[in-house]
Design a protein around this motif. Structure first.
Motif, mmCIF file in Angstrom:
data_model
loop_
_atom_site.group_PDB
_atom_site.id
_atom_site.type_symbol
_atom_site.label_atom_id
_atom_site.label_comp_id
_atom_site.label_asym_id
_atom_site.label_seq_id
_atom_site.Cartn_x
_atom_site.Cartn_y
_atom_site.Cartn_z
ATOM 1 N N ALA A 12 0.838 -1.201 0.000
ATOM 2 C CA ALA A 12 0.000 0.000 0.000
ATOM 3 C C ALA A 12 0.872 1.249 0.000
ATOM 4 C CB ALA A 12 -0.915 0.011 1.222
ATOM 5 N N PRO A 13 0.657 2.129 -0.961
ATOM 6 C CA PRO A 13 1.439 3.372 -0.988
ATOM 7 C C PRO A 13 1.077 4.275 0.191
ATOM 8 C CG PRO A 13 0.331 2.997 -3.103
ATOM 9 C CD PRO A 13 -0.222 2.006 -2.123
ATOM 10 N N ALA A 14 2.044 5.000 0.690
ATOM 11 C CA ALA A 14 1.807 5.936 1.790
ATOM 12 C C ALA A 14 0.720 6.939 1.410
ATOM 13 C CB ALA A 14 3.097 6.656 2.157
ATOM 14 N N ALA A 15 0.659 7.323 0.143
ATOM 15 C CA ALA A 15 -0.352 8.286 -0.301
ATOM 16 C C ALA A 15 -1.764 7.722 -0.136
ATOM 17 C CB ALA A 15 -0.097 8.679 -1.753
ATOM 18 N N SER A 16 -1.941 6.439 -0.360
ATOM 19 C CA SER A 16 -3.259 5.818 -0.194
ATOM 20 C C SER A 16 -3.685 5.830 1.268
ATOM 21 C CB SER A 16 -3.251 4.382 -0.715
ATOM 22 O OG SER A 16 -3.066 4.373 -2.106
ATOM 23 N N LEU A 17 -2.754 5.500 2.157
ATOM 24 C CA LEU A 17 -3.050 5.519 3.594
ATOM 25 C C LEU A 17 -3.360 6.938 4.050
ATOM 26 C CD1 LEU A 17 -0.260 3.069 4.748
ATOM 27 C CD2 LEU A 17 -2.701 2.590 4.643
ATOM 28 N N HIS A 18 -2.549 7.891 3.602
ATOM 29 C CA HIS A 18 -2.759 9.284 3.981
ATOM 30 C C HIS A 18 -4.122 9.782 3.517
ATOM 31 C CE1 HIS A 18 -2.448 13.674 3.812
ATOM 32 N NE2 HIS A 18 -1.717 13.511 4.898
ATOM 33 N N ALA A 19 -4.503 9.452 2.289
ATOM 34 C CA ALA A 19 -5.798 9.897 1.767
ATOM 35 C C ALA A 19 -6.952 9.351 2.604
ATOM 36 C CB ALA A 19 -5.945 9.479 0.306
ATOM 37 N N LEU A 20 -6.901 8.082 2.959
ATOM 38 C CA LEU A 20 -7.968 7.498 3.776
ATOM 39 C C LEU A 20 -8.084 8.199 5.129
ATOM 40 C CD1 LEU A 20 -7.684 3.630 3.249
ATOM 41 C CD2 LEU A 20 -9.572 5.114 2.560
ATOM 42 N N VAL A 21 -6.947 8.414 5.762
ATOM 43 C CA VAL A 21 -6.953 9.042 7.089
ATOM 44 C C VAL A 21 -7.400 10.496 6.990
ATOM 45 C CG1 VAL A 21 -5.498 9.722 9.038
ATOM 46 C CG2 VAL A 21 -5.252 7.448 8.032
ATOM 47 N N ALA A 22 -6.910 11.223 5.997
ATOM 48 C CA ALA A 22 -7.277 12.632 5.839
ATOM 49 C C ALA A 22 -8.769 12.785 5.561
ATOM 50 C CB ALA A 22 -6.449 13.265 4.727
ATOM 51 N N GLU A 23 -9.335 11.886 4.760
ATOM 52 C CA GLU A 23 -10.756 11.957 4.425
ATOM 53 C C GLU A 23 -11.653 11.572 5.598
ATOM 54 O OE1 GLU A 23 -11.117 9.437 1.004
ATOM 55 O OE2 GLU A 23 -9.912 10.784 -0.243
ATOM 56 N N ALA A 24 -11.092 10.909 6.597
ATOM 57 C CA ALA A 24 -11.882 10.448 7.742
ATOM 58 C C ALA A 24 -12.280 11.585 8.680
ATOM 59 C CB ALA A 24 -11.109 9.388 8.524
ATOM 60 N N GLY A 25 -11.588 12.697 8.602
ATOM 61 C CA GLY A 25 -11.884 13.812 9.493
ATOM 62 C C GLY A 25 -11.115 13.695 10.793
ATOM 63 N N PRO A 26 -11.495 14.477 11.808
ATOM 64 C CA PRO A 26 -10.770 14.448 13.079
ATOM 65 C C PRO A 26 -10.821 13.064 13.724
ATOM 66 C CG PRO A 26 -12.284 16.313 12.991
ATOM 67 C CD PRO A 26 -12.589 15.451 11.809
ATOM 68 N N LEU A 27 -9.673 12.604 14.195
ATOM 69 C CA LEU A 27 -9.548 11.291 14.815
ATOM 70 C C LEU A 27 -8.829 11.413 16.145
ATOM 71 C CD1 LEU A 27 -8.312 9.346 11.659
ATOM 72 C CD2 LEU A 27 -10.602 9.239 12.665
ATOM 73 N N SER A 28 -9.050 10.440 17.022
ATOM 74 C CA SER A 28 -8.325 10.422 18.294
ATOM 75 C C SER A 28 -7.100 9.516 18.227
ATOM 76 C CB SER A 28 -9.237 9.986 19.438
ATOM 77 O OG SER A 28 -9.711 8.666 19.220
ATOM 78 N N ALA A 29 -7.114 8.528 17.318
ATOM 79 C CA ALA A 29 -5.986 7.590 17.210
ATOM 80 C C ALA A 29 -6.139 6.751 15.944
ATOM 81 C CB ALA A 29 -5.933 6.667 18.429
ATOM 82 N N LEU A 30 -5.034 6.124 15.552
ATOM 83 C CA LEU A 30 -5.015 5.132 14.482
ATOM 84 C C LEU A 30 -4.729 3.786 15.118
ATOM 85 C CD1 LEU A 30 -2.773 6.949 11.817
ATOM 86 C CD2 LEU A 30 -5.269 6.988 12.026
ATOM 87 N N ALA A 31 -5.286 2.728 14.541
ATOM 88 C CA ALA A 31 -5.031 1.375 15.040
ATOM 89 C C ALA A 31 -4.734 0.461 13.864
ATOM 90 C CB ALA A 31 -6.239 0.855 15.813
ATOM 91 N N THR A 32 -3.769 -0.432 14.064
ATOM 92 C CA THR A 32 -3.443 -1.433 13.060
ATOM 93 C C THR A 32 -2.831 -2.627 13.763
ATOM 94 O OG1 THR A 32 -2.512 -1.722 10.841
ATOM 95 C CG2 THR A 32 -1.085 -0.669 12.479
ATOM 96 N N LEU A 33 -2.505 -3.650 12.991
ATOM 97 C CA LEU A 33 -1.818 -4.806 13.554
ATOM 98 C C LEU A 33 -0.399 -4.418 13.951
ATOM 99 C CD1 LEU A 33 -2.890 -7.674 11.152
ATOM 100 C CD2 LEU A 33 -3.639 -7.319 13.504
ATOM 101 N N ALA A 34 0.084 -4.981 15.030
ATOM 102 C CA ALA A 34 1.437 -4.679 15.509
ATOM 103 C C ALA A 34 2.486 -4.938 14.434
ATOM 104 C CB ALA A 34 1.743 -5.495 16.762
ATOM 105 N N ALA A 35 2.298 -5.977 13.644
ATOM 106 C CA ALA A 35 3.266 -6.297 12.591
ATOM 107 C C ALA A 35 3.334 -5.212 11.517
ATOM 108 C CB ALA A 35 2.920 -7.639 11.953
ATOM 109 N N LYS A 36 2.264 -4.434 11.372
ATOM 110 C CA LYS A 36 2.222 -3.386 10.346
ATOM 111 C C LYS A 36 2.425 -1.986 10.925
ATOM 112 C CE LYS A 36 -0.180 -5.989 6.937
ATOM 113 N NZ LYS A 36 -1.024 -5.916 5.773
ATOM 114 N N ALA A 37 2.516 -1.895 12.230
ATOM 115 C CA ALA A 37 2.653 -0.594 12.879
ATOM 116 C C ALA A 37 3.866 0.203 12.390
ATOM 117 C CB ALA A 37 2.689 -0.759 14.396
#
Length: 117
Positions: A12-37
């Motif tokens: 997954a390109p960093a730009a794809s991850l950034h776009a998803l997070v930016a479009e989500a609006g204000p957030l308190s935290a991100l969560a993912t699997l430890a192996a992908k952190a």
């Protein structure tokens, strides 16, 4: 504010991850699997958000609206992003809207919030 659960492919390109997070609006935290952190930490740092790293055991058995046979076989839950968001938001959390997939199909985001918030 909601917590965002992110499931993504290694490629997954960093730009794809950034776009998803930016479009989500204000957030308190991100969560993912430890192996992908480690792959997500730079984005979390750039956005000033804590990163919650969860194990596959943390998400196994969490009921999700989305049911992917592949995710059920691999992680014991129907949607990794939805389960990550619910687990990170804590007891009593609920999903906020449907999960979203990046334009290139390499990442998925789901938002969850505790009912008491």
């Amino acid at each position: 504010m909601p917590v965002a659960g992110l499931g993504f492919r290694q490629a997954a390109p960093a730009a794809s991850l950034h776009a998803l997070v930016a479009e989500a609006g204000p957030l308190s935290a991100l969560a993912t699997l430890a192996a992908k952190a480690p792959a997500l930490q730079p984005l979390a740092d750039r956005m000033g958000l804590p990163l919650i790293a969860l194990s596959p055991d943390d998400v196994a058995g969490i009921a999700t609206p989305t049911q992917s046979p592949r995710m059920i076989a691999r992680f014991g839950t129907g949607s990794l992003a939805e389960a990550l968001a619910l687990a990170a938001a804590g007891p009593g959390a609920r999903l906020i809207g449907p999960r979203r997939v990046s334009r290139d199909g390499t990442a998925t985001i789901a938002l969850a919030q505790r009912l008491s918030q």
